[in-house]
Each structure stands twice: as structure tokens, then as C-alpha cells.
Scaffold this motif. Structure first.
Motif, mmCIF file in Angstrom:
data_model
loop_
_atom_site.group_PDB
_atom_site.id
_atom_site.type_symbol
_atom_site.label_atom_id
_atom_site.label_comp_id
_atom_site.label_asym_id
_atom_site.label_seq_id
_atom_site.Cartn_x
_atom_site.Cartn_y
_atom_site.Cartn_z
ATOM 1 N N LYS A 79 36.486 12.877 -4.566
ATOM 2 C CA LYS A 79 36.931 14.199 -4.984
ATOM 3 C C LYS A 79 36.232 15.230 -4.111
ATOM 4 C CE LYS A 79 37.524 17.169 -9.059
ATOM 5 N NZ LYS A 79 37.299 17.289 -10.526
ATOM 6 N N THR A 80 37.010 16.117 -3.528
ATOM 7 C CA THR A 80 36.419 17.123 -2.651
ATOM 8 C C THR A 80 36.600 18.517 -3.241
ATOM 9 O OG1 THR A 80 38.452 17.436 -1.337
ATOM 10 C CG2 THR A 80 36.911 15.721 -0.613
ATOM 11 N N THR A 81 35.652 19.386 -2.916
ATOM 12 C CA THR A 81 35.695 20.792 -3.289
ATOM 13 C C THR A 81 35.343 21.589 -2.054
ATOM 14 O OG1 THR A 81 34.933 20.238 -5.522
ATOM 15 C CG2 THR A 81 34.794 22.545 -4.857
ATOM 16 N N GLU A 82 36.091 22.641 -1.786
ATOM 17 C CA GLU A 82 35.852 23.413 -0.566
ATOM 18 C C GLU A 82 34.418 23.933 -0.533
ATOM 19 O OE1 GLU A 82 38.100 26.750 2.196
ATOM 20 O OE2 GLU A 82 38.750 26.420 0.130
ATOM 21 N N GLY A 83 33.752 23.707 0.601
ATOM 22 C CA GLY A 83 32.376 24.146 0.764
ATOM 23 C C GLY A 83 31.346 23.142 0.292
ATOM 24 N N LYS A 84 31.793 22.014 -0.261
ATOM 25 C CA LYS A 84 30.873 20.983 -0.749
ATOM 26 C C LYS A 84 31.258 19.634 -0.150
ATOM 27 C CE LYS A 84 30.128 23.250 -5.233
ATOM 28 N NZ LYS A 84 30.193 23.073 -6.722
ATOM 29 N N GLY A 85 30.366 18.686 -0.252
ATOM 30 C CA GLY A 85 30.657 17.341 0.196
ATOM 31 C C GLY A 85 31.487 16.583 -0.826
ATOM 32 N N ALA A 86 31.960 15.417 -0.439
ATOM 33 C CA ALA A 86 32.745 14.590 -1.357
ATOM 34 C C ALA A 86 31.845 14.014 -2.447
ATOM 35 C CB ALA A 86 33.418 13.464 -0.585
ATOM 36 N N GLU A 87 32.427 13.852 -3.643
ATOM 37 C CA GLU A 87 31.725 13.161 -4.723
ATOM 38 C C GLU A 87 32.542 11.950 -5.142
ATOM 39 O OE1 GLU A 87 31.713 14.936 -8.693
ATOM 40 O OE2 GLU A 87 32.946 16.575 -7.910
ATOM 41 N N ILE A 88 31.852 10.943 -5.640
ATOM 42 C CA ILE A 88 32.533 9.734 -6.090
ATOM 43 C C ILE A 88 32.892 9.903 -7.564
ATOM 44 C CG2 ILE A 88 30.453 8.453 -6.796
ATOM 45 C CD1 ILE A 88 33.352 6.963 -4.779
ATOM 46 N N VAL A 89 34.142 9.588 -7.905
ATOM 47 C CA VAL A 89 34.608 9.745 -9.288
ATOM 48 C C VAL A 89 35.323 8.459 -9.710
ATOM 49 C CG1 VAL A 89 34.832 12.251 -9.188
ATOM 50 C CG2 VAL A 89 36.768 10.817 -8.503
ATOM 51 N N PRO A 90 35.384 8.170 -11.002
ATOM 52 C CA PRO A 90 36.130 6.995 -11.464
ATOM 53 C C PRO A 90 37.619 7.181 -11.174
ATOM 54 C CG PRO A 90 34.714 7.892 -13.206
ATOM 55 C CD PRO A 90 34.762 8.904 -12.116
ATOM 56 N N ASP A 91 38.275 6.130 -10.748
ATOM 57 C CA ASP A 91 39.713 6.201 -10.488
ATOM 58 C C ASP A 91 40.424 5.289 -11.489
ATOM 59 O OD1 ASP A 91 42.206 6.639 -9.441
ATOM 60 O OD2 ASP A 91 41.741 5.983 -7.422
ATOM 61 N N LEU A 92 40.663 4.042 -11.149
ATOM 62 C CA LEU A 92 41.202 3.094 -12.122
ATOM 63 C C LEU A 92 40.139 2.717 -13.152
ATOM 64 C CD1 LEU A 92 43.195 0.702 -9.742
ATOM 65 C CD2 LEU A 92 44.129 2.526 -11.189
ATOM 66 N N ALA A 93 38.874 2.800 -12.751
ATOM 67 C CA ALA A 93 37.777 2.423 -13.636
ATOM 68 C C ALA A 93 37.365 3.577 -14.538
ATOM 69 C CB ALA A 93 36.588 1.955 -12.805
ATOM 70 N N THR A 94 36.656 3.241 -15.605
ATOM 71 C CA THR A 94 36.210 4.250 -16.565
ATOM 72 C C THR A 94 34.973 4.987 -16.098
ATOM 73 O OG1 THR A 94 34.932 2.568 -17.750
ATOM 74 C CG2 THR A 94 37.181 3.003 -18.537
ATOM 75 N N ASP A 95 34.235 4.399 -15.175
ATOM 76 C CA ASP A 95 33.048 5.050 -14.620
ATOM 77 C C ASP A 95 32.832 4.519 -13.202
ATOM 78 O OD1 ASP A 95 31.768 2.515 -14.852
ATOM 79 O OD2 ASP A 95 30.955 3.027 -16.828
ATOM 80 N N THR A 96 31.758 4.940 -12.575
ATOM 81 C CA THR A 96 31.520 4.530 -11.184
ATOM 82 C C THR A 96 30.740 3.226 -11.073
ATOM 83 O OG1 THR A 96 29.543 5.937 -11.069
ATOM 84 C CG2 THR A 96 31.636 6.900 -10.349
ATOM 85 N N GLY A 97 30.575 2.534 -12.181
ATOM 86 C CA GLY A 97 29.976 1.205 -12.146
ATOM 87 C C GLY A 97 28.715 1.105 -12.976
ATOM 88 N N GLN A 98 28.593 -0.004 -13.704
ATOM 89 C CA GLN A 98 27.376 -0.322 -14.443
ATOM 90 C C GLN A 98 26.603 -1.361 -13.651
ATOM 91 O OE1 GLN A 98 26.362 1.234 -17.362
ATOM 92 N NE2 GLN A 98 28.115 2.575 -16.887
ATOM 93 N N VAL A 99 25.361 -1.033 -13.309
ATOM 94 C CA VAL A 99 24.584 -1.883 -12.413
ATOM 95 C C VAL A 99 23.542 -2.677 -13.195
ATOM 96 C CG1 VAL A 99 22.935 -0.028 -11.905
ATOM 97 C CG2 VAL A 99 23.238 -1.911 -10.266
ATOM 98 N N ALA A 100 23.334 -3.915 -12.756
ATOM 99 C CA ALA A 100 22.335 -4.789 -13.372
ATOM 100 C C ALA A 100 21.733 -5.682 -12.285
ATOM 101 C CB ALA A 100 22.984 -5.641 -14.472
ATOM 102 N N ASP A 101 20.807 -6.512 -12.696
ATOM 103 C CA ASP A 101 20.194 -7.486 -11.785
ATOM 104 C C ASP A 101 19.594 -6.797 -10.561
ATOM 105 O OD1 ASP A 101 19.395 -9.966 -10.840
ATOM 106 O OD2 ASP A 101 21.341 -10.429 -9.923
#
Length: 557
Positions: A79-101
């Protein structure tokens, strides 16, 4: 991230075409069209030099804001916003990932009610299959970070002989789990790449031609495709805007006119007549020859979108060569180079780029403005000469592509070093031969000019490919042939850090640590500049990515 003169090979074809990664296209922030707002409806035209376009996710090197993502969704998106860098957002997924291990296991849940264009449900097994088919040798060429990260994937060759990749698990229709062979904090960016788009196995009956009409999960589907002529997209009736934070899907249809000459594209957009009022280019930048035409006409200049930053253009110094093995010699060259002359050769500050002093580029987390070798923009030849006096270095060679695209930059470097007492011999090579010289085992060169843009907005893309010891020779792009075990250890630590803020701090420290050894001279943060028609809106370039976001472009009446 990819290449060197890959300015030459990576740069500008983000677009709706095929390649992406790193580059050296040139590119006035904003410039979104006239003052009218974008409205829903109309036909948006993209003007392209490409003769073929494939929307096969396994073969794609496109960035997360390019045309393939109008048709295909991933687990995450940009997702981009003018004047800012890109951010990662959930698309098909509900969030950007649950990390373990410790950063080696990433789990995603799919949003409810997701459908393909034909109304059938999108399930986790389709994403698993889509990733697996990217390993098939016959579908090579796409972004392949996941291939080196998924556990047990070293000898995997795809699903077409019945094999599955055990490190991708789908315990149910809405859950997908990735097991990695090492911690990797940027995995949420990896799953935004085309290979993580869902591909139903039953639809993959002709893999060689799948990209001509893939099963659509995004807001558009392919209506028609005539190679060398035209690609038409129409709305996907089963796309749910409420589930998609990255795409606005404003135009009713999108047409890519293919096989055009670059000068024709720019001249048509300058003229701004007929359908070209509703047209744009995302891969053909404004060349230096057209800058006077553009800047001399306020109406045209208002329709040029320029990135505040972009690819890092740099001078690599081969640290393995006897003349450059001494860090003091390399530091002297930092002062000898006339960066202002390089900037002029590339079109000046407005179109060529901002003078660079860091390895991490603006718009990337971890960027911090600093200058370890402060000097006037034109360099400090007297200081360089005094530092070189005891070194006995009087001549060096500089290899570059024979297509003249970098000749002006090379000559600016040549003249700068001459003031400090170093004679530089420019040695041109044809493209393939140059790549062999730069990335082969021998490394038979002293200096070379490169350009580098990460494939996703993480500082790993600025640092690891260009400075890790593993990237020397054998096709790697550590063109400075820089090797420092302490740096390699720090790169591994930053790569595995799942906390993005902590990782950014680690990358920022690496930027200063590496530049302290002076393996290369940062020259410019190159700008990209793209024209668009007067009715095209939401057309802007960020520091990263320095390309228009095709997912949000719309039209005014």
C-alpha cells in the motif's frame, strides 16, 4: 533485487511488462494530473514497449505495485501513500503473518468468502500449489527468494511429477504454514510476490501458456490478449473490495498498447490528444534529450511524475585488485570523484537524481542521512591527491556497457580521478560479456558503475546482495568483491530479526560499518520520471518504490 547495469536490466520495466528489481531509470513528485479527482469508470491505457506480457505468477519479477497484481492477489500486498514509502498490508490473509520458532515458521489465515472470477472459492491449497509450481524448471525467471528460504527445497523441482513441498503445510482450507530453513524477518514482504498468488491445480492444464489467461483473484481479469499488440483487462465480478486494502479498481477497463517505441510513447503523452489523455507509461522514463521539451512547457511539466529517490547509482571498486586492496586508496577515491559532474551527466538534480552518501536509499527503513567522506559536490581532488601520494596508484580501468548509456557517467568519473593523479581507461563490453566480467570468477577489472534497486522495501536489499561475501562471483552482484566476516555475521543477524524496527537499526549500523571500509562510492539516488495524460489521476512516485502504483490509478472526466 537485481543488478548492475541492470540499470540496464532491471530498472524501468516495472510496469505492466515483465521485469523489475533494480535499475537506473530517471524519474517531480506528485504530478497526479489536472486538479480533478479520480472517479470510478472509464478506460485507462498503458503505453508499453513490451511485445509480450505474461501474467504467470511463477515467471514474474514484478514489484508489488505492478500490473500483474491487478489480476492476481497474494497473501500480503503493498500500500502506497504519496510522500511515504510502501507499507505491507494483509491481502488474501487476515494479517501479515504470525511468526514462531524464532522466525522460522510463518502462519497465515485466509479471509472468509474469497472467490475467483468464476465464483469458485480461493483455498490455501491453491496458494501452496502456486508456490510449488514456481520451482518447475520450465517456469523459471520469477522472483525466487522463497526458493532459498523454504526448508527442504534445495532439490525440489515442482509439482508436475506429483511431488509436494513438505515445508508448506495446509492443515485446512483457510490456513497455510511456511517452514523456513533460517529465521527471516522480511517474510511478510516475500509472500507479497507474484509466486504467492493462488493457482487452482485444475486450471493449470497448460503451464507454458497459463500466464496468457490466469484465473483471476484480483479486481480485473484478462478479456483479450494479442501479443505485440494489446492486452485488455475487464472487471472481475467476484472481487470483493471490502477484503482488499491495496487496490481501488477505479477504471472499468484497462488496455495496454504494446510494442511501441519509447520515443513514440513519450511524444504521444506530451501531445496529450484523444485517448492519450487517458494514458500513461509506467516503464518508459523521460530521456535526457526530452528534458528541455518537458521543462519548457508548464502544461507538460505538470504531467511528469518524478520520484524523490530511487535506485542507488554507484562506483564499485574491486577490493581484490592490488591497486585497490588498500582501504586508504579507496577512501581517497571517495574524495576524488566529482559527483556533481555525474549528476549533470544524468540530467541534473531535478531529473538525474540527488547526490548520494549512503548505501541504504531514502524510502527504505534503516535509511539515515550521513556522510563519512564530506567534500564539495565536485569532490576534493587535493585531499585525494595527498592521500594517494604514498600509495603509488596512478592508473585504473573502468568497465562498462558498450551501449553508451553510462558513458557520460564514466567520463565524469574519469575526469574527477584525473585531477587526483589517476588515469582511468574506459573499457566497453557488450552486455553479456560485461556481466561475465563483473560477476564471473576472475573479476578482471578495477572499477565499474552499477545501479541497484531492491525488489521490496527492506534494507536487506540494499546491503546483502552488494556486500555479502557469498555474492562475490558465481553470478553474484558484489561487484566491489568486498569480504568482511564481521559484516557477514551482522548481515545474518539483521536478516533473521523479526522485529522490523530492530532490524532497521541493525541495517543502519551496517551501512556505516561497510562504508567505513570504502568498498564503493555512492554516486546518486537516481530519479525516475514518467509522463501521463491529463485525465490520469493518482499517478505519483514515491522514494520507494520509484514507480507509479498501478493498483490505485484512476481517471477524471
Amino acid at each position: 533485487m537485481k543488478s548492475i547495469t541492470r540499470a540496464v536490466a532491471v530498472a524501468g520495466a516495472l510496469a505492466l511488462a515483465l521485469a523489475a528489481c533494480n535499475a537506473n531509470d530517471k524519474s517531480t513528485p506528485g504530478a497526479g494530473g489536472d486538479s480533478a479527482a479520480a472517479e470510478k469508470g472509464g478506460t485507462l491505457h498503458f503505453l508499453s514497449t513490451s511485445k509480450e506480457i505474461s501474467y504467470d505468477p511463477a515467471k514474474s519479477q514484478n514489484l508489488g505495485i505492478s500490473g500483474i497484481h491487478l489480476v492476481l492477489r497474494g497473501l500480503t500486498s503493498w500500500k502506497t501513500t504519496e510522500g511515504k514509502g510502501a507499507e505491507i498490508v494483509p491481502d488474501l490473509a487476515t494479517d501479515t503473518g504470525q511468526v514462531a520458532d524464532g522466525g522460522k515458521t510463518w502462519t497465515y489465515k485466509l479471509k472468509p468468502g474469497l472467490k475467483y472470477a468464476d465464483g469458485s472459492p480461493i483455498v490455501a491449497a491453491d496458494i501452496k500449489y502456486g508456490v510449488e509450481r514456481s520451482f518447475a524448471p520450465e517456469l523459471s525467471g520469477g522472483l525466487g527468494y522463497h526458493k532459498a528460504l523454504l526448508a527442504g527445497a534445495e532439490k525440489y523441482t515442482g509439482p508436475y511429477k506429483g511431488q509436494e513441498l513438505a515445508s508448506i503445510e495446509t492443515p485446512d482450507d483457510t490456513t497455510i504454514v511456511f517452514k523456513l530453513n533460517k529465521p527471516y524477518g522480511d517474510w511478510p514482504w516475500i509472500v507479497s510476490m507474484p509466486a504467492f498468488s493462488p493457482v487452482p491445480k485444475k486450471a493449470d492444464t497448460d503451464p507454458a501458456h497459463y500466464g496468457e489467461d490466469p484465473v483471476a483473484s484480483g479486481p480485473y481479469q484478462i478479456k483479450s490478449y494479442a501479443p505485440g499488440s494489446k492486452l485488455e483487462l475487464e472487471r472481475n465480478p467476484n472481487w470483493d473490495q471490502a477484503s482488499d486494502p491495496a487496490r481501488t479498481a477505479l477504471p472499468d477497463s484497462i488496455v495496454t498498447d504494446m510494442g511501441l517505441q519509447a520515443d513514440v510513447i513519450n511524444q504521444r503523452l506530451i501531445a496529450d490528444s484523444g485517448d492519450d489523455k487517458f494514458s500513461a507509461t509506467t516503464g518508459t522514463s523521460v530521456p535526457a534529450a526530452l528534458i528541455p521539451t518537458v521543462t519548457g512547457n508548464p502544461a507538460v511539466k505538470a504531467r511528469v511524475a518524478t520520484s524523490p529517490s530511487g535506485a542507488l547509482q554507484y562506483l564499485a571498486m574491486n577490493n581484490k585488485r592490488p591497486a585497490l586492496a588498500n582501504p586508504e586508496v579507496r577512501k581517497a577515491i571517495q574524495y576524488a570523484v566529482d559527483k556533481q559532474a555525474v549528476q549533470v551527466a544524468e540530467g541534473g538534480p531535478e531529473f538525474g537524481g540527488e547526490i548520494a552518501t549512503t548505501l541504504i536509499t531514502p524510502g527504505i527503513e534503516g535509511y539515515s542521512k550521513f556522510d563519512l567522506y564530506p567534500a564539495p559536490p565536485q569532490g576534493d581532488p587535493d585531499k585525494a591527491k595527498s592521500m594517494l601520494a604514498a600509495a603509488g596508484v596512478s592508473s585504473l580501468n573502468l568497465v562498462l556497457a558498450a551501449d553508451n548509456e553510462q558513458l557520460g557517467v564514466a567520463q565524469a568519473i574519469q575526469q574527477g580521478l584525473k585531477r587526483a593523479g589517476i588515469t582511468v581507461t574506459i573499457k566497453p563490453y557488450e552486455s553479456e560479456a560485461l556481466t561475465e566480467v563483473q560477476t564471473g570468477a576472475k573479476g578482471d577489472y578495477d572499477l565499474t558503475v552499477g545501479s541497484w534497486l531492491p525488489d521490496f522495501p527492506s534494507a536487506i536489499g540494499n546491503i546483502q546482495p552488494l556486500f555479502a561475501s557469498s555474492e562475490i562471483g558465481n553470478g553474484g552482484y558484489n561487484l566491489s568483491r568486498y569480504s568482511n566476516p564481521a559484516v557477514d555475521t551482522a548481515i545474518a543477524a539483521a536478516t533473521g530479526e523479526p522485529d522490523r524496527a530492530k532490524a532497521a537499526t541493525q541495517w543502519a549500523a551496517l551501512d556505516k560499518q561497510i562504508l567505513g571500509d570504502s568498498p564503493m562510492v555512492p554516486l546518486l539516488y537516481a530519479r525516475n520520471a514518467f509522463l501521463h495524460g491529463s485525465k490520469v489521476q493518482n499517478f505519483y512516485l514515491s522514494a520507494y518504490p520509484p514507480y507509479p502504483n498501478t493498483l490505485i490509478i484512476g481517471l477524471s472526466k
